[in-house]
Design an enzyme around this catalytic site. Sequence first.
Site, mmCIF file in Angstrom:
data_model
loop_
_atom_site.group_PDB
_atom_site.id
_atom_site.type_symbol
_atom_site.label_atom_id
_atom_site.label_comp_id
_atom_site.label_asym_id
_atom_site.label_seq_id
_atom_site.Cartn_x
_atom_site.Cartn_y
_atom_site.Cartn_z
ATOM 1 N N GLY A 20 0.822 -1.209 0.000
ATOM 2 C CA GLY A 20 0.000 0.000 0.000
ATOM 3 C C GLY A 20 0.854 1.256 0.000
ATOM 4 O O GLY A 20 0.559 2.228 -0.688
ATOM 5 N N ARG A 24 7.290 1.813 1.093
ATOM 6 C CA ARG A 24 7.583 0.374 1.215
ATOM 7 C C ARG A 24 8.015 -0.188 -0.132
ATOM 8 O O ARG A 24 8.847 -1.090 -0.192
ATOM 9 C CB ARG A 24 6.350 -0.373 1.713
ATOM 10 C CG ARG A 24 6.100 -0.157 3.180
ATOM 11 C CD ARG A 24 6.434 -1.426 3.911
ATOM 12 N NE ARG A 24 6.799 -1.140 5.266
ATOM 13 C CZ ARG A 24 6.397 -1.827 6.330
ATOM 14 N NH1 ARG A 24 5.583 -2.846 6.166
ATOM 15 N NH2 ARG A 24 6.815 -1.526 7.527
ATOM 16 N N ARG A 43 2.092 11.403 -8.593
ATOM 17 C CA ARG A 43 1.391 11.490 -7.291
ATOM 18 C C ARG A 43 2.186 10.855 -6.154
ATOM 19 O O ARG A 43 1.610 10.444 -5.140
ATOM 20 C CB ARG A 43 0.008 10.837 -7.356
ATOM 21 C CG ARG A 43 -0.960 11.626 -8.203
ATOM 22 C CD ARG A 43 -2.285 10.927 -8.330
ATOM 23 N NE ARG A 43 -3.154 11.730 -9.176
ATOM 24 C CZ ARG A 43 -4.212 12.413 -8.721
ATOM 25 N NH1 ARG A 43 -4.540 12.363 -7.468
ATOM 26 N NH2 ARG A 43 -4.932 13.122 -9.550
ATOM 27 N N ARG A 87 -0.201 -8.633 -3.703
ATOM 28 C CA ARG A 87 -0.261 -7.591 -2.667
ATOM 29 C C ARG A 87 0.515 -8.050 -1.444
ATOM 30 O O ARG A 87 0.422 -9.222 -1.033
ATOM 31 C CB ARG A 87 -1.726 -7.317 -2.314
ATOM 32 C CG ARG A 87 -1.900 -6.454 -1.090
ATOM 33 C CD ARG A 87 -3.281 -5.875 -0.958
ATOM 34 N NE ARG A 87 -3.650 -5.672 0.434
ATOM 35 C CZ ARG A 87 -3.115 -4.759 1.246
ATOM 36 N NH1 ARG A 87 -2.162 -3.956 0.831
ATOM 37 N NH2 ARG A 87 -3.524 -4.657 2.497
ATOM 38 N N SER A 90 -0.686 -5.284 5.426
ATOM 39 C CA SER A 90 -0.901 -5.620 6.836
ATOM 40 C C SER A 90 -2.399 -5.753 7.088
ATOM 41 O O SER A 90 -3.221 -5.319 6.269
ATOM 42 C CB SER A 90 -0.299 -4.545 7.744
ATOM 43 O OG SER A 90 -0.948 -3.321 7.501
ATOM 44 N N ASP A 204 -2.137 -5.883 14.010
ATOM 45 C CA ASP A 204 -2.911 -5.562 15.208
ATOM 46 C C ASP A 204 -4.046 -6.576 15.346
ATOM 47 O O ASP A 204 -4.354 -7.296 14.394
ATOM 48 C CB ASP A 204 -3.476 -4.129 15.148
ATOM 49 C CG ASP A 204 -4.304 -3.881 13.895
ATOM 50 O OD1 ASP A 204 -3.711 -3.572 12.844
ATOM 51 O OD2 ASP A 204 -5.530 -4.032 13.963
ATOM 52 N N ARG A 217 7.259 -5.162 13.304
ATOM 53 C CA ARG A 217 6.676 -4.903 11.977
ATOM 54 C C ARG A 217 7.710 -5.146 10.886
ATOM 55 O O ARG A 217 7.434 -5.743 9.866
ATOM 56 C CB ARG A 217 6.253 -3.432 11.869
ATOM 57 C CG ARG A 217 4.789 -3.214 11.992
ATOM 58 C CD ARG A 217 4.520 -1.723 12.091
ATOM 59 N NE ARG A 217 3.521 -1.507 13.111
ATOM 60 C CZ ARG A 217 2.240 -1.290 12.856
ATOM 61 N NH1 ARG A 217 1.814 -1.223 11.629
ATOM 62 N NH2 ARG A 217 1.382 -1.134 13.823
HETATM 63 N N1 HPA Z 1 -8.532 -2.558 9.638
HETATM 64 C C1 HPA Z 1 -8.343 -2.300 8.345
HETATM 65 N N2 HPA Z 1 -7.168 -2.369 7.770
HETATM 66 C C2 HPA Z 1 -6.119 -2.728 8.526
HETATM 67 C C3 HPA Z 1 -6.245 -3.004 9.865
HETATM 68 C C4 HPA Z 1 -7.520 -2.917 10.459
HETATM 69 O O1 HPA Z 1 -7.694 -3.160 11.655
HETATM 70 N N3 HPA Z 1 -5.006 -3.322 10.352
HETATM 71 C C5 HPA Z 1 -4.167 -3.234 9.317
HETATM 72 N N4 HPA Z 1 -4.819 -2.878 8.200
#
Ligand code: HPA
Length: 242
Positions: A20, A24, A43, A87, A90, A204, A217
């Site tokens: 994304g 990165r 952009r 892709r 995370s 997370d 990470r």
């Molecule tokens: N929600 C949406 N996208 C994410 C999250 C999440 O909790 N964590 C990492 N990408």
Amino acid sequence: MSIHIGAPDGAVAETVLLPGDPLRAQFVAENYLEDVTQYNAVRGMLGFTGTYQGVPVSVQGSGMGMPSLAIYATELITAYHAKRLIRIGSCGSIQESLHLRDIVLAMAASTDSAMNRMRFHGMDYAATAGWNLFRTAVDVLESKGLPFLAGNILSSDTFYNDDPDLWKVWQTHGVLAIEMETNQLYTLAARYGVEALTFLTVSDSLVTGEEMSSAARQSSFHDMVESALTVAHRLGAGPAGK
Ligand code: HPA
């Protein structure tokens, strides 16, 4: 040239990694690829092509969310002839069995977005991973001994939501984790007859409230990138631009 990618014909490899975050993309190009050229800065959405163990690979920032990813995926496929889109992102875990740093392979991507409801006139579409990419990725992860789960994920249009329990209906239906891009990646790959796969690392947990430290990470990102590049290598993409 396409509207959002200012590269000449032939600048993009058949296999493209899609983080994304454009920084990165730069990090992957600088630390994992050889003979790198930057082909896009429109952009600030950086894109690079290099080689990984002799195989041409591109890495292109997709931005966050399905509208942004859909622009880059469409142009990579239709203007630059990308054949395999991988892709690397995370996600937030919504299952107790899925821990911070674990890798998720998205077999399928459910969504709360209206993008496919428009495309399919209100009907539902099961957006699924490309089989060759998926089975190669399973093989690579198993041979590296990396813990992972494969299953359904949720691609959501919202990161922040007023209803703190909205994710629970997905949890009770076995969905593993939440991110924001894969449903459209898989839909567009199917639409244009190419393959796509999403690797995610759990950053997370919505179940426990845990979040990964920045050091953790980085190392789990490393496992995922190396695995994605090994998949690209095994499937042996042709020379850039072919
Ligand atoms: N929600 C949406 N996208 C994410 C999250 C999440 O909790 N964590 C990492 N990408």
